[in-house]
Enzyme design. Structure first.
Site, PDB file in Angstrom:
ATOM      1  N   GLY A  10     -21.277   3.390 -22.675  1.00 57.88           N
ATOM      2  CA  GLY A  10     -21.143   3.217 -24.241  1.00 57.88           C
ATOM      3  C   GLY A  10     -21.541   4.259 -24.934  1.00 57.88           C
ATOM      4  N   ASP A  37     -24.742  -7.388 -15.902  1.00 62.12           N
ATOM      5  CA  ASP A  37     -23.563  -7.965 -16.537  1.00 62.12           C
ATOM      6  C   ASP A  37     -23.967  -9.150 -17.782  1.00 62.12           C
ATOM      7  OD1 ASP A  37     -21.402  -9.495 -17.507  1.00 62.12           O
ATOM      8  OD2 ASP A  37     -20.389  -9.467 -15.539  1.00 62.12           O
ATOM      9  N   TYR A 126     -16.300 -11.315 -33.941  1.00 61.40           N
ATOM     10  CA  TYR A 126     -17.160 -10.416 -33.678  1.00 61.40           C
ATOM     11  C   TYR A 126     -18.730 -10.399 -34.280  1.00 61.40           C
ATOM     12  CZ  TYR A 126     -19.400  -5.624 -33.234  1.00 61.40           C
ATOM     13  OH  TYR A 126     -20.198  -4.613 -33.208  1.00 61.40           O
ATOM     14  N   LYS A 130     -22.577 -11.021 -33.036  1.00 57.83           N
ATOM     15  CA  LYS A 130     -23.657 -10.170 -33.268  1.00 57.83           C
ATOM     16  C   LYS A 130     -24.633 -10.883 -34.236  1.00 57.83           C
ATOM     17  CE  LYS A 130     -23.485  -6.526 -31.949  1.00 57.83           C
ATOM     18  NZ  LYS A 130     -24.348  -5.821 -30.863  1.00 57.83           N
TER      19      LYS A 130
END
Ligand SMILES: NC(=O)c1ccc[n+]([C@@H]2O[C@H](COP(=O)([O-])OP(=O)(O)OC[C@H]3O[C@@H](n4cnc5c(N)ncnc54)[C@H](OP(=O)(O)O)[C@@H]3O)[C@@H](O)[C@H]2O)c1
Length: 323
Positions: A10, A37, A126, A130
């Site tokens: 990332g 994961d 999304y 978050k």
């Protein structure tokens, strides 16, 4: 001080790895799939315990904003449940967690720059996932810094700067939305700020909580695009004209806040650290991409190193909105 960062490739993880190199007193270890994961909570504790970190940086996330509308279960599994598991594992190991979150927890209707205490109201899956992650992290580990950032770009991964440079290699004019405002943020700056803050998380630190961390100054996507392409041209990279369009001209699956501006006053006060003006930081990243041909398709067609699949009608609007 050993920092474990989640998500090897990332933007933030890669920037932290780079920043950690040659920095006295800081070792950065990145752990990603398959060992860790976030969609498989059973992998989390063992992956963290194997590294024996002093601090965990929780940067990995499901960041495909539009796709999340079609995959809410996966987005929540990774961004909420997985993030909570990382924070819980850090707590079991007796260490703090620095968790990355987003401006998309806000709906963008607020005036001015958002502060940490402003009401959240995510517009899409999304942002909602978050926000659920923030709550899970806070519940699992009292020693948490939740850093909400925005409009992240870097020499690594996929981001708006790379998209602009690539499109400029193919087109003379690029349409970019001019009615969404925010703070472009270099992941290199995020990495520096994290290393700085991490060094302050000693036993007597009492500033745990939510912080906004983003580039200083503000612009809209179109202004950012112009700056990228003007800078690129100066370094001999691709250039194109930028044409302003409205968000309404390019509907996307997920709605975006029109105002994403984040006030970083709290972070600056507590950690005595100011993120540079966004133009200053961009001047570091853009030449690295424009000169290094890192994945750029140059205008003369001689270099085509862009590693990611592209669709012929890929628009900057769509691509920029990955988080
Ligand atoms: N990018 C932005 O504009 C932006 C804006 C605001 C906030 N943020 C937040 O900042 C943080 C860092 O963003 P970024 O730009 O560095 O993200 P990024 O470049 O999109 O990288 C996300 C990373 O998460 C990993 N990941 C995805 N699903 C995973 C899973 N199930 N298990 C383990 N790892 C998984 C990916 O691994 P693979 O490489 O294996 O896919 C990738 O390494 C994220 O929390 C993001 O929500 C980003």
């Amino acid at each position: 001080m050993r920092l474990l960062v989640t998500g090897r490739d990332g933007q933030v993880a890669a920037s932290l790895l780079e920043a950690g190199q040659g920095r006295d007193g800081a070792e950065v270890v990145a752990v990603g799939r398959p060992a860790l994961d976030l969609a498989r909570p059973d992998t989390v504790f063992d992956a963290l315990a194997a590294v024996q970190p002093d601090i965990v940086v929780s940067a990995a996330a499901y960041t495909a904003v539009d796709q999340a509308e079609d995959e809410p279960d996966l987005a929540f599994a990774v961004n909420a449940v997985g993030a909570g598991k990382v924070a819980e594992a850090a707590a079991r190991l007796g260490v703090p967690v620095i968790h990355l979150s987003t401006d998309y927890v806000f709906d963008g209707t607020g005036e001015g720059a958002y502060v940490e205490t402003d009401a959240t109201a995510p517009l899409g899956v999304y942002g909602a996932s978050k926000l659920a992650g923030e709550l899970a992290v806070a519940a699992a580990n009292p020693r948490h810094l939740i850093l909400r950032t925005a409009w992240v770009y870097s020499p690594f991964g996929r981001n708006f700067v790379k998209t602009m440079l690539r499109l400029a290699g193919d087109r003379d004019e690029i349409n970019v939305v001019a009615d969404q405002w925010g703070n472009p943020t270099s992941a290199l700056d995020i990495a520096d700020a994290i290393l700085h803050a991490a060094a302050m998380l000693r036993d007597d630190f009492d500033g745990y909580g939510i912080y906004h961390l983003a580039g200083s100054g503000e612009t809209n996507w179109s202004g950012f695009a112009r700056h990228i392409l003007e800078t690129s041209a100066r370094y001999g990279g691709p250039a194109a004209r930028v044409r302003d369009i409205a968000t309404a001209d390019y509907p996307t699956k997920a709605r975006r806040p029109s105002n994403s501006r984040l006030s970083t006053a709290k972070f600056a006060a507590v950690f005595e650290w100011l993120v540079p003006e966004w133009q200053v930081s961009a001047q570091i990243v853009i030449p690295r991409l424009a000169e290094g041909n890192l994945g750029l398709r140059l205008r003369d067609g001689t270099t085509d190193l862009f590693p990611e699949p592209t669709s012929s009608d890929l628009t900057p609007v769509k691509d920029s909105l990955k988080q």
